[in-house]
Structure formats: C-alpha cells, structure tokens
Design a protein around this motif. Structure first.
Motif: not given
Length: 218
Positions: A49-57
């Motif tokens: 199960i991929p979970y995406f994190f972005s500092f920019g977001s």
C-alpha cells in the motif's frame, strides 16, 4: 526477510533531485510498480500500500489554508511553477519554516504522517497482509536525508537530469541557488537514476530495486 517482517514493519522510498528532473514520474512509472511486482512474486498473499509524502505538499497545504492569493489549481498543477510560486514555496518552507522555527519542522511532519498511517493500518482486519510503502518524494536537506536513511528498510534514490532541470529553470525564470535546491548537491547517495533522454531509467530502477530487496533478505 520473513512473513513476520511484513506484519511489524514497512518499506521507505526516499527521492531526491533538483526541480524538474522527474522524481515523481520515475517513482510512479517505474520504481513503485517494480517494487510491488518483486514483492508480490515472493509473497503473493501480501499487498503493498503506497503512501505518498511531499515536503512541498505540506507547504502548499499550509499556504492554501492561510488564504494566500493563489487558486487551488495553482497548487494541484503538475506543470512547472511560476517564478512567484517557486519563490513563495522556498521562502515559506525554508526562511519562514526551517529558519524561524527549527530545521526539523518538516521531519516532524513525516513522523506524524507515518505514525498516523501505521496506527490506522493496525486496525485493519487484513493488516497482516498489507505492507506499507512510505514514499517521500522530495528530500532536499542533509538532516532530512539523514533522518530517512535511518528508517527501517529505507531506499534513497537521487534522480539526475541536467537537461530536464535546465529546461525547468528556463521556464520558471528563476536561479537555481536557493539552499533547498543546493544543500544536497555534493552529498553522496547510495543510488542514482539518470533521466536524460539518452539514459534508460526503467532498467536503472529495476537494478536498484533488485539489489535493495536482495540486501534486506527478500
């Protein structure tokens, strides 16, 4: 790697690279599907199960919640940013975030985000069949790199493309001298994917995934 590993832990994919080099494209088109496929071959009863994190977001969400004079579409667009947008994100994330608060401000966001997802997954009746894959899409500072590199089963890849980066700089009309773009310029990464037109990123990505999974026992 045994089945018990997957019921107690997770995999982390960290990405770094200058603006416009294709970090999201490479990971979403090649690296993540390849990782899912490799794990499924070994453990057909498991699902990544991929979970995406972005500092920019995180920064975009903060700015939007504070009613800064940008449309929501400005933050959602995957096209090159305007000069004003890029400078605003850099200023808010670095000068107003890291420097006025503390340099772990966005690392704390990762910790909260990962803990929240793991707690939620632990409640699932099929949690033993799920493998969390935490994808951190834009590592920009040395302390962020050090933090991610110490997480269990972490893979950190530097995406490199001089031609794509130069094109993005020309479109945005902004110099590439902000610390958020340069702090990791001379840092040595364990893995690199070269994404200029004459390279084969798909093959590079597969080689990395195969090597990493073998090294952790899969």
């Amino acid at each position: 790697m045994t089945d018990s590993f997957f019921t107690q832990s997770y995999i982390v994919l960290g990405l770094s690279g200058k603006k416009g080099v294709g970090k999201n494209y490479i990971s979403e088109t090649y690296t993540i599907p390849q990782l899912c496929s490799k794990v499924r071959e070994k453990y057909p009863d498991k699902t990544i199960i991929p979970y995406f994190f972005s500092f920019g977001s995180c920064i975009k969400a903060e700015l939007y919640s504070r009613n800064v004079s940008f449309k929501l579409d400005d933050f959602l667009s995957n096209q090159p940013k305007t000069k004003e947008m890029r400078m605003l994100l850099q200023s808010y994330g670095t000068e107003l975030g890291r420097e006025q608060n503390h340099d772990k401000i966005w690392i704390r966001q990762i910790e909260y985000w990962m803990a929240n997802q793991l707690i939620y997954l632990s409640r699932s009746p099929i949690s033993e069949h799920l493998i969390p894959l935490f994808v951190i899409q834009d590592i920009r500072f040395k302390n962020e790199y050090e933090y991610v590199s110490k997480l269990p089963n972490s893979i950190i890849i530097r995406i490199v493309s001089d031609e794509r980066h130069s094109k993005t700089c020309q479109i945005e009309g902004i110099k590439d001298d902000h610390v958020s773009e340069t702090d990791l310029d001379h840092h040595l990464f364990p893995y690199y994917i070269f994404n200029d037109s004459y390279h084969q990123p798909e093959e590079q990505s597969m080689d990395i995934i195969t090597h990493v999974l073998e090294s952790i026992g899969l």
